[in-house]
Write a protein that holds these residues in place. Structure first.
Motif, PDB file in Angstrom:
ATOM      1  N   ASP A  46      34.842  62.308  23.404  1.00  0.00           N
ATOM      2  CA  ASP A  46      34.885  63.547  24.390  1.00  0.00           C
ATOM      3  C   ASP A  46      35.342  64.290  23.503  1.00  0.00           C
ATOM      4  O   ASP A  46      35.114  65.451  23.451  1.00  0.00           O
ATOM      5  N   GLN A  47      36.494  63.913  22.719  1.00  0.00           N
ATOM      6  CA  GLN A  47      37.109  64.934  21.570  1.00  0.00           C
ATOM      7  C   GLN A  47      36.062  65.377  20.594  1.00  0.00           C
ATOM      8  O   GLN A  47      36.148  66.477  20.285  1.00  0.00           O
ATOM      9  N   GLU A  48      35.374  64.621  20.168  1.00  0.00           N
ATOM     10  CA  GLU A  48      34.307  65.062  19.098  1.00  0.00           C
ATOM     11  C   GLU A  48      33.357  66.063  19.688  1.00  0.00           C
ATOM     12  O   GLU A  48      33.060  66.979  19.180  1.00  0.00           O
ATOM     13  N   ARG A  49      32.963  65.745  21.019  1.00  0.00           N
ATOM     14  CA  ARG A  49      32.156  66.714  21.727  1.00  0.00           C
ATOM     15  C   ARG A  49      32.923  68.373  21.748  1.00  0.00           C
ATOM     16  O   ARG A  49      32.301  69.310  21.611  1.00  0.00           O
ATOM     17  N   ALA A  72      30.795  53.509  23.454  1.00  0.00           N
ATOM     18  CA  ALA A  72      32.058  54.077  23.975  1.00  0.00           C
ATOM     19  C   ALA A  72      31.576  55.395  25.034  1.00  0.00           C
ATOM     20  O   ALA A  72      30.457  55.902  24.826  1.00  0.00           O
ATOM     21  N   PRO A  73      32.254  55.379  25.985  1.00  0.00           N
ATOM     22  CA  PRO A  73      32.018  56.399  27.002  1.00  0.00           C
ATOM     23  C   PRO A  73      32.069  57.792  26.402  1.00  0.00           C
ATOM     24  O   PRO A  73      32.851  58.166  25.716  1.00  0.00           O
ATOM     25  N   GLY A  74      30.948  58.541  26.672  1.00  0.00           N
ATOM     26  CA  GLY A  74      30.764  59.991  26.148  1.00  0.00           C
ATOM     27  C   GLY A  74      29.971  60.118  25.033  1.00  0.00           C
ATOM     28  O   GLY A  74      29.443  61.114  24.699  1.00  0.00           O
ATOM     29  N   THR A  75      29.601  58.764  24.427  1.00  0.00           N
ATOM     30  CA  THR A  75      28.627  59.029  23.163  1.00  0.00           C
ATOM     31  C   THR A  75      27.306  59.557  23.449  1.00  0.00           C
ATOM     32  O   THR A  75      26.825  60.334  22.858  1.00  0.00           O
ATOM     33  N   ALA A  76      26.641  59.148  24.787  1.00  0.00           N
ATOM     34  CA  ALA A  76      25.503  59.676  25.149  1.00  0.00           C
ATOM     35  C   ALA A  76      25.578  61.311  25.152  1.00  0.00           C
ATOM     36  O   ALA A  76      24.724  62.100  24.706  1.00  0.00           O
ATOM     37  N   GLU A  77      26.571  61.778  25.830  1.00  0.00           N
ATOM     38  CA  GLU A  77      26.601  63.279  26.112  1.00  0.00           C
ATOM     39  C   GLU A  77      26.771  64.015  24.569  1.00  0.00           C
ATOM     40  O   GLU A  77      26.168  65.233  24.377  1.00  0.00           O
ATOM     41  N   LEU A  78      27.477  63.292  23.657  1.00  0.00           N
ATOM     42  CA  LEU A  78      27.888  63.898  22.364  1.00  0.00           C
ATOM     43  C   LEU A  78      26.522  63.903  21.754  1.00  0.00           C
ATOM     44  O   LEU A  78      26.100  64.951  21.140  1.00  0.00           O
ATOM     45  N   ALA A  79      25.630  62.912  21.957  1.00  0.00           N
ATOM     46  CA  ALA A  79      24.498  62.792  21.226  1.00  0.00           C
ATOM     47  C   ALA A  79      23.280  63.941  21.892  1.00  0.00           C
ATOM     48  O   ALA A  79      22.671  64.489  21.101  1.00  0.00           O
ATOM     49  N   ARG A  80      23.553  64.098  23.051  1.00  0.00           N
ATOM     50  CA  ARG A  80      22.513  65.135  23.684  1.00  0.00           C
ATOM     51  C   ARG A  80      22.954  66.495  23.063  1.00  0.00           C
ATOM     52  O   ARG A  80      22.188  67.172  22.721  1.00  0.00           O
ATOM     53  N   GLU A  81      24.341  66.741  23.144  1.00  0.00           N
ATOM     54  CA  GLU A  81      24.682  68.097  22.586  1.00  0.00           C
ATOM     55  C   GLU A  81      24.380  68.450  21.081  1.00  0.00           C
ATOM     56  O   GLU A  81      23.904  69.420  20.801  1.00  0.00           O
ATOM     57  N   VAL A  82      24.464  67.187  20.213  1.00  0.00           N
ATOM     58  CA  VAL A  82      24.293  67.360  18.829  1.00  0.00           C
ATOM     59  C   VAL A  82      22.695  67.458  18.927  1.00  0.00           C
ATOM     60  O   VAL A  82      22.198  68.594  18.025  1.00  0.00           O
ATOM     61  N   ASN A  83      22.008  66.787  19.596  1.00  0.00           N
ATOM     62  CA  ASN A  83      20.473  66.931  19.278  1.00  0.00           C
ATOM     63  C   ASN A  83      19.834  68.425  19.689  1.00  0.00           C
ATOM     64  O   ASN A  83      19.182  69.050  19.268  1.00  0.00           O
ATOM     65  N   VAL A  84      20.577  68.854  20.761  1.00  0.00           N
ATOM     66  CA  VAL A  84      20.350  70.497  21.212  1.00  0.00           C
ATOM     67  C   VAL A  84      20.761  71.267  19.940  1.00  0.00           C
ATOM     68  O   VAL A  84      19.996  72.005  19.602  1.00  0.00           O
ATOM     69  N   ALA A  85      21.802  71.094  19.381  1.00  0.00           N
ATOM     70  CA  ALA A  85      22.467  71.976  18.228  1.00  0.00           C
ATOM     71  C   ALA A  85      21.256  71.786  17.059  1.00  0.00           C
ATOM     72  O   ALA A  85      20.938  72.815  16.291  1.00  0.00           O
ATOM     73  N   VAL A  86      20.846  70.671  16.908  1.00  0.00           N
ATOM     74  CA  VAL A  86      19.869  70.315  15.593  1.00  0.00           C
ATOM     75  C   VAL A  86      18.804  71.085  15.757  1.00  0.00           C
ATOM     76  O   VAL A  86      18.292  71.994  14.942  1.00  0.00           O
ATOM     77  N   ARG A  87      18.214  71.170  16.969  1.00  0.00           N
ATOM     78  CA  ARG A  87      16.867  71.687  17.359  1.00  0.00           C
ATOM     79  C   ARG A  87      17.040  73.169  17.643  1.00  0.00           C
ATOM     80  O   ARG A  87      16.299  74.054  16.941  1.00  0.00           O
ATOM     81  N   GLY A  88      18.383  73.925  17.803  1.00  0.00           N
ATOM     82  CA  GLY A  88      18.642  75.077  17.570  1.00  0.00           C
ATOM     83  C   GLY A  88      19.065  75.780  16.069  1.00  0.00           C
ATOM     84  O   GLY A  88      19.169  76.829  15.834  1.00  0.00           O
ATOM     85  N   GLY A  89      18.797  74.769  15.222  1.00  0.00           N
ATOM     86  CA  GLY A  89      18.919  75.270  13.704  1.00  0.00           C
ATOM     87  C   GLY A  89      20.299  74.822  13.102  1.00  0.00           C
ATOM     88  O   GLY A  89      20.296  75.087  11.888  1.00  0.00           O
ATOM     89  N   THR A  90      20.949  74.584  13.813  1.00  0.00           N
ATOM     90  CA  THR A  90      22.757  74.268  13.102  1.00  0.00           C
ATOM     91  C   THR A  90      22.124  72.699  12.439  1.00  0.00           C
ATOM     92  O   THR A  90      21.789  71.688  12.891  1.00  0.00           O
ATOM     93  N   ARG A  91      22.609  72.896  11.118  1.00  0.00           N
ATOM     94  CA  ARG A  91      22.632  71.658  10.387  1.00  0.00           C
ATOM     95  C   ARG A  91      23.602  70.786  10.575  1.00  0.00           C
ATOM     96  O   ARG A  91      24.809  71.057  10.796  1.00  0.00           O
ATOM     97  N   VAL A  92      23.232  69.345  10.949  1.00  0.00           N
ATOM     98  CA  VAL A  92      24.482  68.525  11.397  1.00  0.00           C
ATOM     99  C   VAL A  92      24.178  67.162  10.407  1.00  0.00           C
ATOM    100  O   VAL A  92      23.058  67.008  10.102  1.00  0.00           O
ATOM    101  N   VAL A  93      25.361  67.048   9.631  1.00  0.00           N
ATOM    102  CA  VAL A  93      25.113  66.039   8.817  1.00  0.00           C
ATOM    103  C   VAL A  93      26.125  64.702   9.189  1.00  0.00           C
ATOM    104  O   VAL A  93      27.193  65.004   9.538  1.00  0.00           O
ATOM    105  N   ALA A  94      25.741  63.383   9.124  1.00  0.00           N
ATOM    106  CA  ALA A  94      26.519  62.100   9.367  1.00  0.00           C
ATOM    107  C   ALA A  94      26.790  61.506   8.105  1.00  0.00           C
ATOM    108  O   ALA A  94      25.770  61.214   7.477  1.00  0.00           O
TER     109      ALA A  94
END
Lengths: 337, 337
Positions: free
Chosen positions: A105-108, A132-154
């Motif tokens: 949640d904090q990560e999100r 962990a609870p919240g992981t799915a929501e985080l993933a969803r938001e990250v994927n949206v951002a990635v599609r929007g052109g934001t580069r995300v690196v793990a």
DNA sequence: TTGTACGCGTTATCAC
DNA sequence: GTGATAACGCGTACAA
């Protein structure tokens, strides 16, 4: 804060000219020497500072790299953060640092804030906790951002669709365990880590595999936290129970240092009584001569920063540099070997 | 990145209304329930993220706190950075972290970048080096910024006109040295630090004063760097020269841990053979039971963040919280005492 | 080589 | 309660 218009007025030129002189296109769009000089002195006397906000708004991107760390006090992440900062600075980028305490949640929340600041890239330094609870929501938001052109690196195993520059955790633990076995140790334990944390689980797999290959029973202890204190407590308990093994593979250097601290302070000899090794190669273990798998943490940070700053696309993702065993003075052959 | 206008269009309202619903003044400027709902769902479906750049541009300030640290790998600064980050987040601020390697020129560069991003406050975590080239230019630029309304906070001694939330370094070393003396030690050495670094010099003053008061000759060693490795090397040299004192006051915990590492690994007993203490109270010393002056580092960061976020003015500067001696297991009375 | 003018996304001021 | 609209500071076509 002096603005570009004020500078232009003082130099008796248009804002366009002032802009060309002070930011960027001085070459692609020539300006006479005289004007250049007068604009520069005007800027100097007024103490002009360009507004990154205005620039970001205009150019639709700001030279910001967001860094989400699990714990900035942990040297493991601090080294990554440092590599990121240093390399980012070379490209005129800055790093925004956010702590997330391994809480999805904090990560999100932090991720969102970073996006609000139009970060051109966001880097996750730590791995995630399975289920962990919240992981799915985080993933969803990250994927949206990635599609929007934001580069995300793990820089650690993650359950979302981002660029990955990741070390093979299984291999690190596997190789280190094999080294312990090659020294003749048979009772080799794995210590520390967070239950469910991907990095931990993968290292345990590597350890287990090595033990199975040697037809030995694996023994994982102290699976709670991964700081110095937990290393100390866990080994203290082992000693109290009379269960000290021949060798201990620690999930990271912090735990290993905690183990050393306890053993030394209570009269045990390392590596005579027990061999100890860590994973990470962070500074903390260096002074103790800790045997460890040296991971290219700073370099990982640099690569991520460079990837983002050079606007890499999915096809030119750099590979993680190799890790390496650093043999120190905390491991030795088994007496019966 | 969805914009406010897109959201407004999808919800069939004006951007003004959308703005009121999503950012800020929903109360001061009422909006009907229905409209609120439709705007929110529109924002949700579009994945709307407000542009911090646009907001900063409009409001002439952004919720950014700049942090200039001397070395993010040093736990001393990492703790401050952590306090800053945590407290800033509470107020909706973010921290931008910059490393400066104790180089005034780098500090100036980072300072400028931070200003470009309209940081509402900039915090210097480390102290300066007396007479280092570039210090004057930095001071000049900081003073300009301060007059321009940017809040600048120094968490360590600094030669420019900023808000200061600083620990009394002289007192920390003085008190710690007095403690060593109270244990009956006479040959008490001070170890580590950077020549010219204000924090180091002040601690040496405190140490010297305490020694003079006891009519003993001060002995400062290892004045080069202040990491674990330098502590190890310095004490190794002392041992080699047969000059190991009764007690060692280290300039920080890092040096102290380095000292412990060497002594333990080479068979010396702490505190039987020599008492060792540090200054800082960082995590690194905890697991070793290090005696140290515990400094409120995280709290210092919090105070700075709060001061900036609450738009403090020069009159309501918080005082640094008190430091405290933490007696561990690395100090003991002198055998002859 | 230099100037004019528009728009980036948002908030605030006015009008309705 | 809601909607136009003018800035905020900057970069950049497009003109000159």
């Amino acid at each position: 804060m002096a603005t570009l218009r004020e500078v232009a007025e003082l130099a008796s030129v248009s804002v366009a000219t002032a802009s060309r002189v002070l930011n960027g296109s001085a070459q692609s769009h020539p300006v006479s020497r005289k004007v250049q000089a007068s604009v520069r002195t005007a800027a100097e006397t007024l103490g002009y500072t360009p507004s990154a906000a205005a620039q970001a708004l205009k150019q639709q991107r700001s030279k910001i790299i967001g860094v989400i760390a699990s714990d900035i006090l942990d040297p493991y992440f601090a080294e990554m953060a440092r590599g990121l900062e240093i390399e980012a600075a070379k490209f005129g980028y800055i790093t925004i640092l956010a702590n997330a305490n391994r809480d999805p949640d904090q990560e999100r929340t932090k991720f969102r804030v970073l996006r609000e600041h139009q970060a051109s890239g966001i880097v996750f330094c730590g791995s995630d906790i399975e289920g962990a609870p919240g992981t799915a929501e985080l993933a969803r938001e990250v994927n949206v951002a990635v599609r929007g052109g934001t580069r995300v690196v793990a820089l650690a195993p993650r359950g979302f669709d981002s660029t990955r520059i990741v070390i093979d955790n299984v291999a690190t633990a596997h190789e280190l365990t094999r080294y312990m076995l090659s020294l003749g140790h048979r009772k080799v334990a794995f210590m520390g880590g967070l239950p469910g944390l991907s990095a931990t689980e993968q290292r345990i797999v590597g350890y287990r595999n090595a033990m199975f290959e040697a037809q030995l029973r694996p023994n994982v202890v102290g699976l709670s936290t991964m700081n110095q204190e937990s290393g100390r407590e866990t080994v203290a308990q082992l000693v109290a129970d009379g269960l000290l093994p021949d060798a201990i593979v620690c999930t990271n250097d912090e735990v290993a240092v905690g183990v050393l601290a306890y053993l030394w302070s209570s009269g045990y000899k390392v590596p005579d009584d027990v061999s100890v090794a860590g994973i990470g190669g962070t500074r903390g273990g260096l002074v103790f001569g800790l045997t460890t798998m040296t991971l290219p943490l700073v370099e990982l940070g640099r690569l991520a920063a460079r990837y983002i700053a050079t606007e890499g696309n999915g096809s030119d993702v750099p590979a993680a540099p190799p890790f390496e065993l650093r043999v120190g003075s905390t491991t030795a052959p088994h007496p019966n070997a």
